[in-house]
Design a protein around this motif. Structure first.
Motif, PDB file in Angstrom:
ATOM      1  N   GLY A 422      45.445  39.689  28.951  1.00 35.44           N
ATOM      2  CA  GLY A 422      45.151  38.587  28.049  1.00 35.44           C
ATOM      3  C   GLY A 422      43.724  38.086  28.094  1.00 35.44           C
ATOM      4  O   GLY A 422      43.413  37.044  27.508  1.00 35.44           O
ATOM      5  N   ASN A 423      42.842  38.809  28.807  1.00 32.97           N
ATOM      6  CA  ASN A 423      41.424  38.412  28.911  1.00 32.97           C
ATOM      7  C   ASN A 423      41.262  36.966  29.377  1.00 32.97           C
ATOM      8  O   ASN A 423      40.370  36.250  28.925  1.00 32.97           O
ATOM      9  N   ARG A 424      42.116  36.564  30.282  1.00 34.76           N
ATOM     10  CA  ARG A 424      42.014  35.199  30.802  1.00 34.76           C
ATOM     11  C   ARG A 424      40.855  35.050  31.771  1.00 34.76           C
ATOM     12  O   ARG A 424      40.322  33.958  31.950  1.00 34.76           O
ATOM     13  N   TYR A 425      40.487  36.147  32.423  1.00 33.55           N
ATOM     14  CA  TYR A 425      39.445  36.082  33.444  1.00 33.55           C
ATOM     15  C   TYR A 425      38.277  36.988  33.080  1.00 33.55           C
ATOM     16  O   TYR A 425      38.455  38.056  32.493  1.00 33.55           O
ATOM     17  N   LYS A 426      37.083  36.554  33.442  1.00 33.11           N
ATOM     18  CA  LYS A 426      35.883  37.356  33.234  1.00 33.11           C
ATOM     19  C   LYS A 426      35.747  38.377  34.360  1.00 33.11           C
ATOM     20  O   LYS A 426      36.327  38.224  35.430  1.00 33.11           O
ATOM     21  N   ILE A 427      34.939  39.390  34.101  1.00 29.49           N
ATOM     22  CA  ILE A 427      34.766  40.470  35.072  1.00 29.49           C
ATOM     23  C   ILE A 427      33.357  40.418  35.653  1.00 29.49           C
ATOM     24  O   ILE A 427      32.363  40.389  34.922  1.00 29.49           O
ATOM     25  N   GLY A 428      33.287  40.405  36.976  1.00 25.21           N
ATOM     26  CA  GLY A 428      32.029  40.541  37.688  1.00 25.21           C
ATOM     27  C   GLY A 428      32.081  41.783  38.553  1.00 25.21           C
ATOM     28  O   GLY A 428      33.151  42.346  38.797  1.00 25.21           O
ATOM     29  N   VAL A 429      30.935  42.229  39.026  1.00 28.68           N
ATOM     30  CA  VAL A 429      30.881  43.406  39.888  1.00 28.68           C
ATOM     31  C   VAL A 429      30.172  43.044  41.181  1.00 28.68           C
ATOM     32  O   VAL A 429      29.148  42.352  41.168  1.00 28.68           O
ATOM     33  N   TYR A 430      30.733  43.475  42.302  1.00 30.23           N
ATOM     34  CA  TYR A 430      30.092  43.352  43.607  1.00 30.23           C
ATOM     35  C   TYR A 430      29.693  44.744  44.064  1.00 30.23           C
ATOM     36  O   TYR A 430      30.510  45.680  44.041  1.00 30.23           O
ATOM     37  N   GLY A 431      28.445  44.910  44.500  1.00 34.51           N
ATOM     38  CA  GLY A 431      28.024  46.208  44.994  1.00 34.51           C
ATOM     39  C   GLY A 431      26.520  46.297  45.104  1.00 34.51           C
ATOM     40  O   GLY A 431      25.792  45.312  44.907  1.00 34.51           O
ATOM     41  N   PRO A 432      26.005  47.490  45.421  1.00 33.57           N
ATOM     42  CA  PRO A 432      24.561  47.700  45.480  1.00 33.57           C
ATOM     43  C   PRO A 432      23.915  47.502  44.106  1.00 33.57           C
ATOM     44  O   PRO A 432      24.592  47.504  43.073  1.00 33.57           O
ATOM     45  N   ARG A 433      22.620  47.377  44.105  1.00 34.27           N
ATOM     46  CA  ARG A 433      21.895  47.071  42.873  1.00 34.27           C
ATOM     47  C   ARG A 433      22.162  48.079  41.756  1.00 34.27           C
ATOM     48  O   ARG A 433      22.406  47.696  40.612  1.00 34.27           O
ATOM     49  N   ASN A 434      22.103  49.362  42.076  1.00 35.29           N
ATOM     50  CA  ASN A 434      22.284  50.361  41.026  1.00 35.29           C
ATOM     51  C   ASN A 434      23.675  50.282  40.421  1.00 35.29           C
ATOM     52  O   ASN A 434      23.851  50.430  39.208  1.00 35.29           O
TER      53      ASN A 434
END
Length: 559
Positions: A422-434
């Motif tokens: 339902g697209n209730r939450y936004k997506i972020g990414v954790y990791g190295p810069r590339n």
């Protein structure tokens, strides 16, 4: 496409050294590769009389070459085979070898001069001759012209570093392809160490205490002209800062660029090349004494720990939605009552989702799709409100091809799975810069939580801070004492994401039996999963949820 001249080089190796180099015969396909360069390196070692052959053009090869043939030209090349190795290397590098006939001709000499010009060392070594460090560079896959989307500014810096430091013991010729990289980053640190006066054998390209102490004595500012300004402007260019002149003079253009970088990286905006700015340009974690406003950790935020965090200036707390191994780090996942403690102390929380995923094999479209569903369900259970951004972890040193083959499909799966939820939450990414840059550029994440304290990761070396960075993880530390002691990762916050400071009512009202507050009607005293016993089943990957599946509040509770 096959190159007929490279085919000739491959054929020369097979015909001359078949069975002698300790490697299988080369495929004569006309394609330059590390396999071909390794074979040429072994052929050189064979001609030098080295008995233990290897793919590495290492200290033994270099020192033997230096002692026997410090300068190779038409007068000093010992044999036709030796010259053929040089000619083969030139062809594999894209230069004219003048045939593979064993003659050190004027064509060979001119091509070597052209090679050294591209490397930036033509003014250092005699034209038309081949010197050991240049030979080492010849037998690599490094490019000395701009490739792909490489930048001419970065290439100029690369050539400058080669020209000025190639005669130092531990400095070797770096690519001049217009791309920042691990090799270039180390060479930049070596240049700084040499200018600090470190001797050969002491300078090592690491950002250690001696380098840090030295840089604190070399703040550069407007109006100054020096080698230090030149190196500082080089570091700015390598970090892809726009409109930076590569110059030994600190003028208004450089000052403006410094102001912009400091503001972007959340450094004090001084317009000077001070220690913290140097550090942020030279190594991913930067100045680890910086005080962050964000942190993350695997320990429950109790009242005592919340007091410690608040007193230390922290505002935003990263906590994990789940823990697949509850016996390992038992407080890694958000604990019952913890978010209320965070909110009651005026702190805010941003959620992180991680299961295992310590190598590329755990990342694919299906796994990403399932991760999104699981993360959305867990966030909903914990009471995170619509619009919260969940950071999905890539907690390993993903090489660029692994980002392409595994990580990007995984995040496409997350994106599609979040749509199912339902697209209730936004997506972020954790990791190295590339990883953060590529996932975000692909449109799969809206913010980055950067694992910059993993400075040795190839995905951090040579890559700039992502444009959409929200949190920059720079050091692990323990703060507080007694019951308030807590081990955290100290993170710089950009302000792009401030997490959540309040949570859906079921989190506050669905409490354990030991809670001092009553549980809501329909809540199990041992569970905080749902306040509505008649709620629809949890969404699973591949299903389309009815709206009620995402509204589990009891009658009378706010959504």
């Amino acid at each position: 496409m096959a190159d007929a001249l490279v085919v000739r080089a491959q054929k020369f190796i097979n015909d001359t050294y078949g069975g002698k180099l300790g490697i299988p015969a080369l495929e004569e396909d006309g394609r330059t590769s590390w396999t071909v360069m390794y074979a040429l390196t072994r052929a050189l070692q064979y001609e030098l009389g080295i008995t233990s052959l290897s793919d590495s053009f290492g200290p033994t090869t270099l020192s033997t070459l230096q002692s026997k043939y410090p300068k190779l030209n038409a007068s000093t090349t010992p044999s036709a085979k030796f010259t053929k190795i040089i000619q083969s290397g030139l062809y594999c590098k894209g230069y004219n070898g003048g045939g593979i006939d064993g003659v050190f001709s004027s064509t060979v000499a001119n091509s070597l001069t052209e090679l050294m010009t591209d490397m930036g060392v033509a003014g250092v070594f005699e034209a038309g001759s081949l010197f050991p460090k240049v030979f080492k560079g010849l037998l690599t896959m490094d490019a000395y012209i701009v490739t792909g989307d490489g930048g001419t500014g970065i290439r100029t810096v690369q050539q400058y570093l080669n020209a000025n430091y190639v005669k130092r013991q531990d400095y070797f010729i770096i690519p001049c392809d217009g791309h920042h990289s691990r090799t270039v980053a180390k060479s930049m640190l070596l240049a700084v160490q040499y200018e600090l006066g470190m001797a050969d054998g002491v300078a090592n390209g690491n950002f250690g205490p001696g380098t840090q102490s030295g840089l604190k004595q070399h703040t550069v500012a407007s109006g100054e002209t020096s080698t230090w300004v030149r190196l500082f402007s080089a570091a700015m260019i390598l970090n892809q800062r726009p409109n930076v002149p590569f110059s030994a003079s600190f003028g208004s253009a450089l000052q403006s660029a410094v102001n912009g970088f400091q503001d972007f990286a959340k450094l004090p905006v001084t317009g000077k090349g001070d220690y913290s700015t140097w550090a942020s340009l030279l190594v991913s974690y930067g100045d680890q004494d910086r005080k962050g406003q964000a942190c993350d950790g695997v320990t429950k935020i109790t009242q005592a720990r919340a007091t410690t965090l608040k007193a230390a200036g922290f505002k935003y707390i990263g906590r994990y939605l789940t823990n697949p191994l509850s016996n390992d780090l038992p407080e890694k996942a958000i604990q019952i009552g913890e978010l209320e403690t965070i909110a009651d102390n005026g702190l805010r929380c941003f959620p992180i989702y991680q299961t295992f995923g310590r190598d590329a094999s755990g990342f694919n479209y299906a796994a990403g799709n399932a991760a999104a569903i699981a993360a959305a369900n867990a966030a909903d259970d914990h009471g995170f409100k619509d619009g919260t951004r969940i950071y999905f972890a890539v907690d390993f040193d993903a090489y660029d091809y692994e980002v392409t083959d595994n990580v990007l499909p995984h995040f496409k799966g997350i994106e599609d799975g979040m749509a199912i939820a339902g697209n209730r939450y936004k997506i972020g990414v954790y990791g190295p810069r590339n990883v953060c840059i590529r996932v975000s550029e692909a449109g799969h994440a809206t913010a980055s939580f950067v694992s910059d304290m993993s400075s040795g990761f190839s995905g951090n070396y040579g890559y700039p801070l992502p444009p959409n960075w929200a949190f920059d993880q720079i050091v692990t530390k323990t703060i507080g004492s007694g019951d308030g002691s807590i081990n955290i990762d100290n993170n710089i916050a950009s302000g792009l994401d401030t997490g959540q400071g309040s949570f859906n009512p079921r989190w506050r009202r669905c409490r354990t039996a030991s809670s001092t507050r009553p549980t809501s009607r329909g809540c199990s005293p041992t569970s905080r999963r749902t306040c509505n016993p008649s709620a629809s089943p949890r969404t699973t990957a591949g299903s389309t949820p009815p709206p009620s599946a995402w509204k589990r509040s009891s009658p009378g509770m706010s959504p």
